[in-house]
Design a protein around this motif. Structure first.
Motif, PDB file in Angstrom:
ATOM      1  N   GLY A   1      34.200 -83.581 109.176  1.00 38.22           N
ATOM      2  CA  GLY A   1      34.118 -82.601 107.797  1.00 38.22           C
ATOM      3  C   GLY A   1      34.653 -81.469 108.087  1.00 38.22           C
ATOM      4  O   GLY A   1      34.451 -80.354 107.378  1.00 38.22           O
ATOM      5  N   LYS A   2      35.520 -81.016 109.190  1.00 39.29           N
ATOM      6  CA  LYS A   2      36.112 -79.723 109.719  1.00 39.29           C
ATOM      7  C   LYS A   2      35.029 -78.579 109.349  1.00 39.29           C
ATOM      8  O   LYS A   2      35.173 -77.643 108.675  1.00 39.29           O
ATOM      9  N   THR A   3      33.805 -78.970 110.158  1.00 40.21           N
ATOM     10  CA  THR A   3      32.882 -78.008 110.082  1.00 40.21           C
ATOM     11  C   THR A   3      32.494 -77.586 111.413  1.00 40.21           C
ATOM     12  O   THR A   3      32.152 -78.534 112.241  1.00 40.21           O
ATOM     13  N   VAL A   4      32.065 -76.524 111.704  1.00 41.55           N
ATOM     14  CA  VAL A   4      31.618 -76.073 113.148  1.00 41.55           C
ATOM     15  C   VAL A   4      30.405 -76.884 113.360  1.00 41.55           C
ATOM     16  O   VAL A   4      29.417 -76.644 112.635  1.00 41.55           O
ATOM     17  N   ALA A   5      30.235 -77.627 114.522  1.00 41.19           N
ATOM     18  CA  ALA A   5      28.852 -77.823 115.154  1.00 41.19           C
ATOM     19  C   ALA A   5      28.792 -77.217 116.393  1.00 41.19           C
ATOM     20  O   ALA A   5      29.509 -77.154 117.413  1.00 41.19           O
ATOM     21  N   PHE A   6      27.502 -76.378 116.761  1.00 39.36           N
ATOM     22  CA  PHE A   6      27.428 -75.295 117.740  1.00 39.36           C
ATOM     23  C   PHE A   6      25.995 -75.847 118.293  1.00 39.36           C
ATOM     24  O   PHE A   6      24.966 -75.670 117.542  1.00 39.36           O
ATOM     25  N   GLY A   7      26.096 -76.292 119.460  1.00 38.84           N
ATOM     26  CA  GLY A   7      25.048 -76.627 120.217  1.00 38.84           C
ATOM     27  C   GLY A   7      24.334 -75.475 121.127  1.00 38.84           C
ATOM     28  O   GLY A   7      25.241 -74.696 121.650  1.00 38.84           O
ATOM     29  N   THR A   8      23.011 -75.424 121.117  1.00 39.93           N
ATOM     30  CA  THR A   8      22.379 -74.248 121.921  1.00 39.93           C
ATOM     31  C   THR A   8      21.680 -74.787 123.072  1.00 39.93           C
ATOM     32  O   THR A   8      21.040 -73.988 123.935  1.00 39.93           O
ATOM     33  N   SER A   9      21.546 -76.098 123.118  1.00 39.99           N
ATOM     34  CA  SER A   9      20.867 -76.606 124.096  1.00 39.99           C
ATOM     35  C   SER A   9      21.528 -78.097 124.808  1.00 39.99           C
ATOM     36  O   SER A   9      20.929 -78.267 125.759  1.00 39.99           O
ATOM     37  N   THR A  10      22.509 -78.294 124.230  1.00 38.29           N
ATOM     38  CA  THR A  10      23.403 -79.454 124.918  1.00 38.29           C
ATOM     39  C   THR A  10      24.334 -79.057 126.183  1.00 38.29           C
ATOM     40  O   THR A  10      25.085 -78.446 126.063  1.00 38.29           O
ATOM     41  N   THR A  11      23.816 -80.013 127.040  1.00 35.75           N
ATOM     42  CA  THR A  11      24.653 -79.607 128.598  1.00 35.75           C
ATOM     43  C   THR A  11      25.242 -80.604 129.156  1.00 35.75           C
ATOM     44  O   THR A  11      25.836 -80.557 130.285  1.00 35.75           O
ATOM     45  N   ALA A  12      25.374 -81.875 128.483  1.00 37.04           N
ATOM     46  CA  ALA A  12      26.051 -83.073 129.186  1.00 37.04           C
ATOM     47  C   ALA A  12      27.559 -82.830 129.156  1.00 37.04           C
ATOM     48  O   ALA A  12      28.037 -82.034 128.465  1.00 37.04           O
ATOM     49  N   ASP A  13      28.209 -83.433 129.921  1.00 35.97           N
ATOM     50  CA  ASP A  13      29.539 -83.525 130.052  1.00 35.97           C
ATOM     51  C   ASP A  13      30.291 -84.091 128.623  1.00 35.97           C
ATOM     52  O   ASP A  13      29.502 -84.905 128.253  1.00 35.97           O
ATOM     53  N   GLY A  14      31.228 -83.723 128.495  1.00 35.29           N
ATOM     54  CA  GLY A  14      31.962 -84.529 127.086  1.00 35.29           C
ATOM     55  C   GLY A  14      31.455 -84.014 125.805  1.00 35.29           C
ATOM     56  O   GLY A  14      32.247 -84.709 124.924  1.00 35.29           O
ATOM     57  N   ILE A  15      30.631 -83.161 125.747  1.00 37.58           N
ATOM     58  CA  ILE A  15      30.157 -82.903 124.366  1.00 37.58           C
ATOM     59  C   ILE A  15      31.268 -82.260 123.585  1.00 37.58           C
ATOM     60  O   ILE A  15      31.476 -82.394 122.322  1.00 37.58           O
ATOM     61  N   THR A  16      31.758 -81.129 124.074  1.00 33.54           N
ATOM     62  CA  THR A  16      32.878 -80.260 123.359  1.00 33.54           C
ATOM     63  C   THR A  16      34.436 -81.115 123.506  1.00 33.54           C
ATOM     64  O   THR A  16      35.108 -80.511 123.085  1.00 33.54           O
ATOM     65  N   ALA A  17      34.387 -82.303 124.228  1.00 32.33           N
ATOM     66  CA  ALA A  17      35.558 -82.864 124.210  1.00 32.33           C
ATOM     67  C   ALA A  17      35.523 -83.593 122.638  1.00 32.33           C
ATOM     68  O   ALA A  17      36.777 -84.068 122.424  1.00 32.33           O
ATOM     69  N   ILE A  18      34.763 -83.442 122.119  1.00 27.24           N
ATOM     70  CA  ILE A  18      34.597 -84.388 120.721  1.00 27.24           C
ATOM     71  C   ILE A  18      35.582 -83.762 119.812  1.00 27.24           C
ATOM     72  O   ILE A  18      36.117 -84.670 119.095  1.00 27.24           O
ATOM     73  N   GLY A  19      35.756 -82.648 120.017  1.00 25.53           N
ATOM     74  CA  GLY A  19      36.721 -82.176 118.992  1.00 25.53           C
ATOM     75  C   GLY A  19      36.639 -80.279 118.822  1.00 25.53           C
ATOM     76  O   GLY A  19      35.833 -79.623 119.354  1.00 25.53           O
ATOM     77  N   ASP A  20      37.822 -79.798 118.147  1.00 26.07           N
ATOM     78  CA  ASP A  20      37.986 -78.499 118.051  1.00 26.07           C
ATOM     79  C   ASP A  20      36.977 -77.641 117.163  1.00 26.07           C
ATOM     80  O   ASP A  20      37.299 -76.351 117.206  1.00 26.07           O
ATOM     81  N   TYR A  21      36.097 -78.531 116.589  1.00 27.79           N
ATOM     82  CA  TYR A  21      35.066 -77.737 115.770  1.00 27.79           C
ATOM     83  C   TYR A  21      33.842 -77.625 116.439  1.00 27.79           C
ATOM     84  O   TYR A  21      32.805 -77.316 115.809  1.00 27.79           O
TER      85      TYR A  21
END
Ligand code: 1QQ
Length: 378
Positions: free
Chosen positions: A113-133
């Motif tokens: 949906g081209k909407t920023v998803a911003f984690g404040t507690s997610t620390t596993a590998d690969g989460i920000t590999a999901i995409g540029d938002y």
């Protein structure tokens, strides 16, 4: 003139026009179930920051309105909640979810949906590999665990360790991978590696093996729901060695859940209650006054995250075109530098699985502390 238009015009005439400039921000967190141990503190951190920012004039005069939704710490619910926030509520961006396990399910929806998803507690590998938002200000297990192990080993004279981890959760599994890598790098022998699953309540079989293996410490990748009873049962078996934990154990809730058996647990995080910077002192005071309890790192990271997003929003000229505004916010976020309760913060570009630039991780140094008498001490 259609009925809809009339309704809007009359609302404006009644003085509601200003609400059109409200900035709607989604907060998808685990507010029920086991992960609510974290989610409740996270929501508090967001609500405190929103109240402060709005009281100080909001974002260029616009008020922030949080749309809070309970994703229950479950993948399926994270999907439902992200769909609701992005497509139905039409929020500008979404914070959360609480667990990496849920983020792997929910973040692709925000990305689509081209909407920023911003984690404040997610620390596993690969989460920000999901995409540029996809963004996070939570420091990864990969960044924190090597430091936690180094400090614990030095402090407690540890020569060999046992490893215990949950093998059915994205975060606990990633914690295990990163612990293993750090132990290999530091050439620390592992006496035995044991596993458990979400919802387990009896860990005596694994702990008995660990005790027999003669380990000087237990490296534990767990969420609180299992991690706290693991600490209690270890002590019941006379296994009094230190624990070295990941982000899941880094909550003051461990003191309630592992009553009297929570000493000697090493954890790392950029936030510490004993950090006396003006930003952190102000945060701790305001949080304690508002909620009549002490904050933890989960509250601090959520609190800082809303300030980080606000800095980006201040540089964006919101057009009222949702898609354009969502992308403008995404484009403004990477440049934000902010010193908050967790100290100086900036983003670092993350790569996807193919090595191409994707989302953004936190660039922040961890502080290692150890529990003593129901406190984290540095
Ligand atoms: C993750 C975590 C958990 C401990 C968050 C509460 O770090 O799931 O990534």
């Amino acid at each position: 003139m259609s009925f809809k238009k009339t309704a809007i015009l009359s609302l404006a005439a009644l003085g509601f026009a200003a609400s059109a400039a409200d900035i709607k921000i989604g907060v998808a967190e685990a507010l029920s179930g086991g992960a609510a141990q974290y989610g409740a503190a996270i929501r508090n951190g967001f609500e405190l920051a929103a109240a402060e920012i709005n009281a100080a004039g909001g974002v260029n005069g616009n008020q922030i309105v949080l749309v809070v939704a309970d994703e229950q710490g479950k993948k399926e619910e994270a999907i439902n909640v992200f769909k609701k926030l992005v497509f139905q509520d039409k929020v500008l961006m979404v914070f959360g979810p609480t667990l990496s396990n849920s983020a792997q399910a929910g973040h692709p929806i925000a990305q689509a949906g081209k909407t920023v998803a911003f984690g404040t507690s997610t620390t596993a590998d690969g989460i920000t590999a999901i995409g540029d938002y996809v963004f996070r200000n939570s420091v990864t297990e990969a960044d924190v665990l090597p430091e936690t192990i180094k400090v614990a080993v030095k402090n407690a004279g540890i020569k060999k360790v046992a490893v215990l981890y949950g093998n059915d959760d994205v975060f606990t599994k990633s914690g295990y991978d990163n612990f293993k890598k750090a132990l290999d790098d530091l050439k620390i022998p592992v006496t035995t590696t044991e596993t458990f699953a979400k919802g387990d309540v009896d860990f005596k079989a694994q702990l008995t093996k660990i005790k027999a293996s003669g380990a000087d410490a237990i490296v534990l990748s767990a969420l609180l729901a299992e991690g706290a009873p693991i600490m209690v049962q270890a002590r019941q078996l006379g296994l009094n060695v230190p624990f070295i934990g990941g982000n899941g154990m880094n909550s003051t809730k461990v003191f309630d859940l592992a009553k009297g058996q929570s000493d000697n647990l090493y954890v790392g995080s950029p936030w510490s209650a004993s950090n006396t910077t003006p930003e952190n002192s102000k945060f701790i005071k305001a949080y304690t006054e508002k909620y009549k309890m002490a904050p933890d790192q989960f509250a601090a990271q959520a609190y800082d995250a809303l300030y980080i997003a606000t800095q980006a929003l201040k540089t964006v000229k919101l057009s009222g075109n949702l898609a354009a505004d969502r992308t403008a916010l995404r484009d403004a976020l990477p440049a934000v530098k902010w010193t908050g309760a967790t100290g100086p913060f900036q983003f670092r570009r993350a790569n996807d699985k193919a090595g191409k630039p994707a989302g953004y991780d936190a660039q922040q140094a961890p502080i290692v502390s150890v529990t003593k008498g129901a406190e984290f001490v540095i």
